[in-house]
Structures are given as structure tokens and as C-alpha cells.
Scaffold this motif. Structure first.
Motif, PDB file in Angstrom:
ATOM      1  N   UNK A  38       0.878  -6.405   7.204  1.00  0.00           N
ATOM      2  CA  UNK A  38       1.721  -5.233   6.991  1.00  0.00           C
ATOM      3  C   UNK A  38       3.168  -5.642   6.752  1.00  0.00           C
ATOM      4  N   UNK A  39       3.645  -6.643   7.489  1.00  0.00           N
ATOM      5  CA  UNK A  39       4.989  -7.178   7.260  1.00  0.00           C
ATOM      6  C   UNK A  39       5.126  -7.676   5.821  1.00  0.00           C
ATOM      7  N   UNK A  40       4.136  -8.457   5.383  1.00  0.00           N
ATOM      8  CA  UNK A  40       4.157  -8.997   4.021  1.00  0.00           C
ATOM      9  C   UNK A  40       4.143  -7.878   2.979  1.00  0.00           C
ATOM     10  N   UNK A  50       2.132   2.298   0.435  1.00  0.00           N
ATOM     11  CA  UNK A  50       1.358   1.249   1.079  1.00  0.00           C
ATOM     12  C   UNK A  50       0.078   1.893   1.582  1.00  0.00           C
ATOM     13  N   UNK A  51      -1.049   1.470   1.021  1.00  0.00           N
ATOM     14  CA  UNK A  51      -2.343   2.032   1.392  1.00  0.00           C
ATOM     15  C   UNK A  51      -3.062   1.056   2.312  1.00  0.00           C
ATOM     16  N   UNK A  52      -3.457   1.543   3.470  1.00  0.00           N
ATOM     17  CA  UNK A  52      -4.150   0.736   4.456  1.00  0.00           C
ATOM     18  C   UNK A  52      -5.570   1.259   4.564  1.00  0.00           C
ATOM     19  N   UNK A  53      -6.500   0.530   3.947  1.00  0.00           N
ATOM     20  CA  UNK A  53      -7.900   0.940   3.902  1.00  0.00           C
ATOM     21  C   UNK A  53      -8.608   0.471   5.166  1.00  0.00           C
ATOM     22  N   UNK A  54      -8.884   1.416   6.063  1.00  0.00           N
ATOM     23  CA  UNK A  54      -9.573   1.118   7.316  1.00  0.00           C
ATOM     24  C   UNK A  54     -11.017   1.613   7.308  1.00  0.00           C
ATOM     25  N   UNK A  55     -11.553   1.894   6.119  1.00  0.00           N
ATOM     26  CA  UNK A  55     -12.907   2.440   6.041  1.00  0.00           C
ATOM     27  C   UNK A  55     -13.977   1.458   6.493  1.00  0.00           C
ATOM     28  N   UNK A  70       4.127   2.299  14.171  1.00  0.00           N
ATOM     29  CA  UNK A  70       5.272   1.443  13.866  1.00  0.00           C
ATOM     30  C   UNK A  70       5.486   1.294  12.364  1.00  0.00           C
ATOM     31  N   UNK A  71       4.411   1.004  11.636  1.00  0.00           N
ATOM     32  CA  UNK A  71       4.568   0.761  10.204  1.00  0.00           C
ATOM     33  C   UNK A  71       4.697   2.046   9.404  1.00  0.00           C
ATOM     34  N   UNK A  72       4.220   3.153   9.922  1.00  0.00           N
ATOM     35  CA  UNK A  72       4.508   4.451   9.317  1.00  0.00           C
ATOM     36  C   UNK A  72       6.018   4.672   9.336  1.00  0.00           C
ATOM     37  N   UNK A  73       6.635   4.422  10.484  1.00  0.00           N
ATOM     38  CA  UNK A  73       8.082   4.600  10.641  1.00  0.00           C
ATOM     39  C   UNK A  73       8.855   3.601   9.794  1.00  0.00           C
ATOM     40  N   UNK A  74       8.446   2.358   9.817  1.00  0.00           N
ATOM     41  CA  UNK A  74       9.148   1.327   9.042  1.00  0.00           C
ATOM     42  C   UNK A  74       9.056   1.598   7.550  1.00  0.00           C
ATOM     43  N   UNK A  75       7.871   2.016   7.087  1.00  0.00           N
ATOM     44  CA  UNK A  75       7.715   2.339   5.664  1.00  0.00           C
ATOM     45  C   UNK A  75       8.635   3.502   5.295  1.00  0.00           C
ATOM     46  N   UNK A  81       5.939   5.071   1.770  1.00  0.00           N
ATOM     47  CA  UNK A  81       5.013   5.867   2.567  1.00  0.00           C
ATOM     48  C   UNK A  81       3.799   5.014   2.897  1.00  0.00           C
ATOM     49  N   UNK A  82       3.300   5.151   4.114  1.00  0.00           N
ATOM     50  CA  UNK A  82       2.055   4.501   4.529  1.00  0.00           C
ATOM     51  C   UNK A  82       0.968   5.555   4.511  1.00  0.00           C
TER      52      UNK A  82
END
Length: 118
Positions: A38-40, A50-55, A70-75, A81-82
Motif C-alpha cells: 500500500x505504501x508503494x 487505488x483499488x484493493x482487491x480483497x475478493x 489508515x490507507x483510506x485516510x492517507x489516500x 481514493x481507496x
């Protein structure tokens, strides 16, 4: 790509988005792997979502939920947008039970996450 015995994370280039495919379990032991990816992803010079596929994630512990917040806020703070892809199961239940579905953008599919009205 990063792999542990319990978690695999892969970047995928997608037009108009930065996409991370995650497979396995997200808990206190594997969260640092996801954190690094996520940092990268946020470090990439882009204003794309930023799409985070957790399926393909079978377990999401509180350490993973904390990363999502955390990354929702940082984005958001960097003008991005996350969007989380969760199509049901344990991941969506964990997000809903913690009421994070009221905070996070959660979509059931990649197509829904990329839709113009997202």
C-alpha cells in the motif's frame, strides 16, 4: 509481487487505476506485507484511484481493518481514493461488523469500482 505462506500481493496495471490483488489471510503477521504494498502504491505519482482487491482474502483481522482505515485516510489526504473490492464472505462481514462500510468505498467487483459514478 510479494509472497508469504499466508499472503500474496500483486500489482496490476489497469487503465485509470492502481490495482492490488491480495490473496490469503490478513492478520497481525501478514499486515506488514500488505502495508508495504500500500505504501508503494501511494508513492506512485498518480491521481488514479487505488483499488484493493480483497475478493480472494479468506480472513481479515483487526490489523487488516486498521490498515484499511489508515490507507483510506492517507489516500484521501493525498487527493486519491481507496476503493476496496469485497464480494462477500469473511472480508465483507468484518468490514460490515466494524461499520467500516460507512467509511470505506466497498464494491463487489472491479467493474463496479471503476464505474464512472464510483
Amino acid at each position: 509481487m510479494s509472497t508469504s505462506d499466508l499472503l500474496t500481493v500483486e500489482f496490476a496495471d489497469h487503465p485509470g487505476a492502481t490495482l492490488l490483488h491480495v490473496r490469503g489471510e490478513i492478520d497481525m503477521g501478514t499486515a506488514p506485507i500488505l502495508r508495504q504494498h500500500l505504501e508503494d502504491a501511494l508513492a506512485r505519482a498518480s491521481d488514479n484511484p487505488l483499488l484493493l482487491d480483497l475478493t480472494a482474502v479468506g480472513f481479515l483481522a483487526s490489523a487488516g481493518l486498521a490498515l484499511l482505515v489508515e490507507f483510506h485516510t492517507r489516500a484521501r489526504d493525498t487527493g486519491r481514493v481507496l476503493r476496496v473490492l469485497a464480494d462477500g464472505g469473511a472480508v465483507l462481514r468484518a468490514i460490515q461488523i466494524s461499520s467500516l462500510d460507512n467509511v470505506l468505498e466497498v464494491h463487489p467487483t472491479l467493474a463496479a469500482a471503476l464505474a464512472p459514478d464510483s
